[in-house]
Design a protein around this motif. Structure first.
Motif, PDB file in Angstrom:
ATOM      1  N   TYR A   1       5.924   7.868 -17.170  1.00  0.00           N
ATOM      2  CA  TYR A   1       5.683   7.540 -15.693  1.00  0.00           C
ATOM      3  C   TYR A   1       4.307   6.757 -15.613  1.00  0.00           C
ATOM      4  CZ  TYR A   1       5.690   7.783 -10.548  1.00  0.00           C
ATOM      5  OH  TYR A   1       5.649   7.146  -9.328  1.00  0.00           O
ATOM      6  N   VAL A   2       3.519   7.266 -16.128  1.00  0.00           N
ATOM      7  CA  VAL A   2       2.157   6.538 -15.963  1.00  0.00           C
ATOM      8  C   VAL A   2       1.974   5.012 -16.666  1.00  0.00           C
ATOM      9  CG1 VAL A   2      -0.446   6.509 -16.752  1.00  0.00           C
ATOM     10  CG2 VAL A   2       0.563   8.618 -15.612  1.00  0.00           C
ATOM     11  N   SER A   3       2.753   4.910 -17.955  1.00  0.00           N
ATOM     12  CA  SER A   3       2.664   3.957 -18.613  1.00  0.00           C
ATOM     13  C   SER A   3       3.626   2.686 -17.984  1.00  0.00           C
ATOM     14  CB  SER A   3       3.313   4.114 -20.003  1.00  0.00           C
ATOM     15  OG  SER A   3       4.549   4.466 -20.053  1.00  0.00           O
ATOM     16  N   ARG A   4       4.618   3.269 -16.751  1.00  0.00           N
ATOM     17  CA  ARG A   4       5.534   2.285 -16.415  1.00  0.00           C
ATOM     18  C   ARG A   4       5.276   1.948 -14.713  1.00  0.00           C
ATOM     19  NH1 ARG A   4      11.374   4.266 -18.552  1.00  0.00           N
ATOM     20  NH2 ARG A   4      11.129   4.004 -20.611  1.00  0.00           N
ATOM     21  N   HIS A   5       4.122   2.566 -14.232  1.00  0.00           N
ATOM     22  CA  HIS A   5       3.748   2.354 -12.968  1.00  0.00           C
ATOM     23  C   HIS A   5       2.378   2.093 -12.700  1.00  0.00           C
ATOM     24  CE1 HIS A   5       7.624   4.507 -12.826  1.00  0.00           C
ATOM     25  NE2 HIS A   5       7.716   3.787 -11.714  1.00  0.00           N
ATOM     26  N   MET A   6       1.940   1.133 -11.989  1.00  0.00           N
ATOM     27  CA  MET A   6       0.429   0.870 -11.414  1.00  0.00           C
ATOM     28  C   MET A   6       0.013   1.969 -10.716  1.00  0.00           C
ATOM     29  SD  MET A   6       1.264  -2.365  -9.466  1.00  0.00           S
ATOM     30  CE  MET A   6      -0.328  -2.962  -9.176  1.00  0.00           C
TER      31      MET A   6
ATOM     32  N   VAL B   1       3.798 -10.484  -4.074  1.00  0.00           N
ATOM     33  CA  VAL B   1       4.135 -10.958  -2.877  1.00  0.00           C
ATOM     34  C   VAL B   1       3.060 -11.061  -1.818  1.00  0.00           C
ATOM     35  CG1 VAL B   1       5.758 -11.010  -0.739  1.00  0.00           C
ATOM     36  CG2 VAL B   1       6.573 -10.613  -2.806  1.00  0.00           C
ATOM     37  N   ALA B   2       2.452 -10.208  -1.678  1.00  0.00           N
ATOM     38  CA  ALA B   2       1.153  -9.935  -0.783  1.00  0.00           C
ATOM     39  C   ALA B   2       0.301 -11.181  -1.300  1.00  0.00           C
ATOM     40  CB  ALA B   2       0.571  -8.742  -0.685  1.00  0.00           C
TER      41      ALA B   2
ATOM     42  N   ALA C   1       0.954  -1.291   0.005  1.00  0.00           N
ATOM     43  CA  ALA C   1       0.183  -0.114   0.013  1.00  0.00           C
ATOM     44  C   ALA C   1       0.960   1.189  -0.067  1.00  0.00           C
ATOM     45  CB  ALA C   1      -0.864  -0.023   1.167  1.00  0.00           C
ATOM     46  N   THR C   2       2.137   1.210   0.661  1.00  0.00           N
ATOM     47  CA  THR C   2       2.892   2.437   0.658  1.00  0.00           C
ATOM     48  C   THR C   2       3.589   2.561  -0.727  1.00  0.00           C
ATOM     49  OG1 THR C   2       3.417   1.951   3.011  1.00  0.00           O
ATOM     50  CG2 THR C   2       5.067   3.300   1.886  1.00  0.00           C
ATOM     51  N   PHE C   3       4.023   1.543  -1.149  1.00  0.00           N
ATOM     52  CA  PHE C   3       4.490   2.009  -2.728  1.00  0.00           C
ATOM     53  C   PHE C   3       3.446   2.216  -3.582  1.00  0.00           C
ATOM     54  CE2 PHE C   3       8.284  -1.038  -1.179  1.00  0.00           C
ATOM     55  CZ  PHE C   3       9.075  -0.119  -1.296  1.00  0.00           C
ATOM     56  N   LEU C   4       2.261   1.818  -3.544  1.00  0.00           N
ATOM     57  CA  LEU C   4       1.216   2.068  -4.423  1.00  0.00           C
ATOM     58  C   LEU C   4       0.891   3.651  -4.250  1.00  0.00           C
ATOM     59  CD1 LEU C   4      -1.071  -1.027  -4.061  1.00  0.00           C
ATOM     60  CD2 LEU C   4      -0.018  -0.213  -6.197  1.00  0.00           C
TER      61      LEU C   4
ATOM     62  N   SER D   1       2.796  -3.689 -12.520  1.00  0.00           N
ATOM     63  CA  SER D   1       4.121  -3.181 -13.216  1.00  0.00           C
ATOM     64  C   SER D   1       5.207  -3.832 -12.266  1.00  0.00           C
ATOM     65  CB  SER D   1       4.343  -1.533 -13.194  1.00  0.00           C
ATOM     66  OG  SER D   1       3.843  -1.189 -11.755  1.00  0.00           O
ATOM     67  N   PRO D   2       6.660  -4.122 -13.015  1.00  0.00           N
ATOM     68  CA  PRO D   2       7.723  -4.626 -12.331  1.00  0.00           C
ATOM     69  C   PRO D   2       8.329  -3.543 -11.550  1.00  0.00           C
ATOM     70  CG  PRO D   2       8.038  -4.274 -14.680  1.00  0.00           C
ATOM     71  CD  PRO D   2       6.427  -3.768 -14.367  1.00  0.00           C
ATOM     72  N   ASP D   3       7.746  -2.896 -10.570  1.00  0.00           N
ATOM     73  CA  ASP D   3       8.342  -1.897  -9.757  1.00  0.00           C
ATOM     74  C   ASP D   3       7.992  -2.457  -8.297  1.00  0.00           C
ATOM     75  OD1 ASP D   3       5.848  -1.392  -9.313  1.00  0.00           O
ATOM     76  OD2 ASP D   3       5.903   0.726 -10.104  1.00  0.00           O
ATOM     77  N   PHE D   4       8.653  -1.538  -7.371  1.00  0.00           N
ATOM     78  CA  PHE D   4       8.393  -2.126  -5.895  1.00  0.00           C
ATOM     79  C   PHE D   4       6.993  -2.174  -5.614  1.00  0.00           C
ATOM     80  CE2 PHE D   4      12.512   0.434  -5.700  1.00  0.00           C
ATOM     81  CZ  PHE D   4      13.196  -0.663  -4.977  1.00  0.00           C
ATOM     82  N   ALA D   5       6.133  -1.453  -5.995  1.00  0.00           N
ATOM     83  CA  ALA D   5       4.647  -1.589  -5.876  1.00  0.00           C
ATOM     84  C   ALA D   5       4.406  -2.967  -6.403  1.00  0.00           C
ATOM     85  CB  ALA D   5       3.811  -0.465  -6.415  1.00  0.00           C
ATOM     86  N   GLY D   6       4.412  -3.146  -7.646  1.00  0.00           N
ATOM     87  CA  GLY D   6       4.037  -4.555  -8.395  1.00  0.00           C
ATOM     88  C   GLY D   6       4.557  -5.675  -7.644  1.00  0.00           C
TER      89      GLY D   6
END
Length: 210
Positions: free
Chosen positions: A73-78, A181-182, A34-37, A171-176
């Motif tokens: 940025y938008v196209s690479r992050h959820m 994992v969750a 949730a923090t990364f999102l 997206s393959p970032d910290f949020a994704g």
């Protein structure tokens, strides 16, 4: 009784890790996700604000760069949905003002209608705004244009100044990765509960048959 040993062994192996422990892990991972999102969403908001600032400043080169930054940025992050998009209101107002000046300028048989509209509306407003533009448009509507447009495409359209980009579902970032994992931990908890229930049911049926 020997046949029950494998079932009992599996139950004991599953019970080595407690369900409440997995739930705590799930809560921690969910908090991180949730923090990364939220960080992703804040990044979108900051870049959208930069676009609007460049638009209001009238810097076309900076505006193009900020739009590119926002799109990338938008196209690479959820979790970076723009909703209805970013509206370049200042650019639209400038384009409409220029169009009105051309249509209602010195070539108008009634004189410079655009100047007349400014003289009426300018004293009512301290700065250029949407309300000022509406006032000007209302005043210009009282007079015919200098030339009749060949079609309706020459007048600026608001929808042409709305930019919208699609964010990915994952997206393959910290949020994704944290969301993934969750989800895996949640599936592990569900699978563990189902496995324990099935093994206990098998063990219970075995004892009934003995």
């Amino acid at each position: 009784m020997a046949n029950t040993n494998p079932i009992s062994a599996r139950i004991k192996s599953l019970q080595q890790v407690k369900t409440w422990q997995l739930v705590i892990v799930l809560l921690l991972v969910s908090f991180v996700a949730a923090t990364f999102l939220r960080i992703n969403n804040i990044g979108m908001i900051e870049r959208r604000a930069a676009v609007i600032a460049a638009d209001e400043a009238g810097d076309e080169e900076a505006l193009v760069n900020r739009l590119y930054d926002l799109q990338r940025y938008v196209s690479r992050h959820m979790n970076t949905d723009l909703g209805r998009g970013v509206y370049l209101e200042a650019s639209y107002n400038r384009a409409l003002q220029q169009w009105q000046s051309q249509q209602y300028g010195d070539s108008n048989p009634n004189g410079n209608i655009y100047l007349k509209a400014q003289q009426v509306c300018a004293p009512q407003f301290s700065s250029y705004s949407s309300a000022y533009l509406q006032c000007t448009t209302a005043e210009l509507a009282k007079y015919p244009a200098a030339t009749e447009p060949t079609d309706g495409n020459d007048k600026p359209r608001q929808e042409a100044y709305i930019h919208s980009y699609v964010d990915p579902t994952w997206s393959p970032d910290f949020a994704g990765w944290s969301v993934l994992v969750a989800a895996l931990v949640a599936l592990l908890i569900v699978g563990r509960l189902i496995s324990l229930a099935v093994l206990r049911l098998l063990l219970k049926r075995h004892y009934k048959q003995v």
